[in-house]
Design an enzyme around this catalytic site. Sequence first.
Site, PDB file in Angstrom:
ATOM      1  N   HIS A  18       0.821  -1.217   0.000  1.00  0.00           N
ATOM      2  CA  HIS A  18       0.000   0.000   0.000  1.00  0.00           C
ATOM      3  C   HIS A  18       0.859   1.274   0.000  1.00  0.00           C
ATOM      4  CE1 HIS A  18       0.272   0.298   4.525  1.00  0.00           C
ATOM      5  NE2 HIS A  18       0.178   1.579   4.237  1.00  0.00           N
ATOM      6  N   ASP A  64       0.328  -7.574   2.279  1.00  0.00           N
ATOM      7  CA  ASP A  64       0.731  -6.185   2.044  1.00  0.00           C
ATOM      8  C   ASP A  64       2.257  -6.068   1.944  1.00  0.00           C
ATOM      9  OD1 ASP A  64       0.663  -3.460   1.792  1.00  0.00           O
ATOM     10  OD2 ASP A  64      -0.097  -3.062   3.825  1.00  0.00           O
ATOM     11  N   GLN A 150       0.798   6.268  11.243  1.00  0.00           N
ATOM     12  CA  GLN A 150       0.899   6.706   9.846  1.00  0.00           C
ATOM     13  C   GLN A 150       2.341   7.127   9.523  1.00  0.00           C
ATOM     14  OE1 GLN A 150      -2.141   6.448  11.088  1.00  0.00           O
ATOM     15  NE2 GLN A 150      -2.619   5.312   9.242  1.00  0.00           N
ATOM     16  N   GLY A 151       2.836   6.617   8.410  1.00  0.00           N
ATOM     17  CA  GLY A 151       4.212   6.908   8.010  1.00  0.00           C
ATOM     18  C   GLY A 151       5.187   5.800   8.385  1.00  0.00           C
ATOM     19  N   ASP A 152       4.741   4.917   9.249  1.00  0.00           N
ATOM     20  CA  ASP A 152       5.586   3.763   9.606  1.00  0.00           C
ATOM     21  C   ASP A 152       5.373   2.593   8.659  1.00  0.00           C
ATOM     22  OD1 ASP A 152       6.765   4.936  11.886  1.00  0.00           O
ATOM     23  OD2 ASP A 152       5.024   4.407  13.117  1.00  0.00           O
ATOM     24  N   SER A 153       4.306   2.655   7.887  1.00  0.00           N
ATOM     25  CA  SER A 153       3.975   1.547   6.996  1.00  0.00           C
ATOM     26  C   SER A 153       5.171   1.111   6.176  1.00  0.00           C
ATOM     27  CB  SER A 153       2.859   1.942   6.041  1.00  0.00           C
ATOM     28  OG  SER A 153       1.636   1.840   6.680  1.00  0.00           O
TER      29      SER A 153
HETATM   30  N1  ARG Z   1      -1.145   2.454   7.167  1.00  0.00           N
HETATM   31  C1  ARG Z   1      -0.237   3.209   7.946  1.00  0.00           C
HETATM   32  C2  ARG Z   1       0.809   3.848   7.072  1.00  0.00           C
HETATM   33  O1  ARG Z   1       0.607   3.989   5.929  1.00  0.00           O
HETATM   34  C3  ARG Z   1       0.347   2.433   9.065  1.00  0.00           C
HETATM   35  C4  ARG Z   1      -0.604   2.307  10.141  1.00  0.00           C
HETATM   36  C5  ARG Z   1      -0.150   1.493  11.275  1.00  0.00           C
HETATM   37  N2  ARG Z   1      -1.129   1.732  12.258  1.00  0.00           N
HETATM   38  C6  ARG Z   1      -1.135   1.188  13.443  1.00  0.00           C
HETATM   39  N3  ARG Z   1      -2.053   1.546  14.282  1.00  0.00           N
HETATM   40  N4  ARG Z   1      -0.218   0.316  13.789  1.00  0.00           N
HETATM   41  O2  ARG Z   1       1.774   4.369   7.527  1.00  0.00           O
END
Ligand code: ARG
Length: 326
Positions: A18, A64, A150-153
């Site tokens: 993603h 993912d 967000q941003g850790d993905s």
């Molecule tokens: N989808 C998020 C990203 O793009 C990562 C989210 C992780 N969230 C969590 N609650 N662990 O960075």
Amino acid sequence: MGCGGAMYTDQLVLTAAHCVNGTGDDTGITATYGVVDLQSGSRVTRQSSYVYSNPGYSTAAGGDWALVKLASPIPGAATLPIATTSAHDSGTFDVMGWGSATEGGPQQRHLLKAQVPFVSDADCRTAYPSMIAANEICAGYPQGGTDTCQGDSGGPMVRRDGSGNWVQVGIVSYGLGCARPGYPGVYAQVSALSTAIAAQAAVLGGTPPGGGRTYENTADYAIPDRGAVSSPVAVSGVAGAAPSALRVDVDIRHTYRGDLVVDLLAPNGVAFRLKNASSSDSADNVIATYTVNAAAVSVATGTWQLRVQDMYASDTGYISNVKLTF
Ligand code: ARG
């Protein structure tokens, strides 16, 4: 900053599907490597050349993951082996990234890390009824408070294996908000995806020959005064050539290291000089990490040897440890 990732080989970054725009030529991603501070002058950057995004990935199917090929390798890059069995899909994990430190907060300039415990699929489904037990793994505290965001993905979730080596068990994927009570983070379950990841990495031209496995000899070998000694390291089960940048960690105890010439001997007999003698270097010990850039001239499997020669009289010591990373 957009996403995290981990070096699978010196030219392939494992991240989340993603995080990328599908499969194909892609020169639009910049990878920053080797620093905690994204603004550091010593950061290493590379543009992408190609992206492979798991074609089976969807929120309904999970999976993912994506591989980003860099325009050129990062020589000597530290690579992270991926879990190939579910043996490490439990316990406490380390997670890290430059993402938000709080839900809705800004991206971070400095890498942050945290520890989060494993959450069973059954418990995770209470929070996310449609989570994919077969290829997703959850982690977090029941009371929340610690999480990726967000941003850790795309970044890795890791732990140590039974030998103390780091292994990647997850890829940051999603969560409801961040660190909320009852809502753990959800990670792509690397052990369930490792066969496909490794196969695609091979297609992209970058299989880590030994998947980052380490081989070492921790026995002590006395270095005779004005003599030589070798510490053998037996390597098995690594197909093909040694890596083009073989990492060699050495720990030699000696009372005058300038006396010492240190070579790594490959199974095919080629000697790689790691260190020359230098009569003026009176410091103790050689505790160092070397990168042997031409190691691929030898097959990986067989007996490697760290050879230490003492060129000058009076001081002695011993080889304490040698470790090779394939
Ligand atoms: N989808 C998020 C990203 O793009 C990562 C989210 C992780 N969230 C969590 N609650 N662990 O960075």
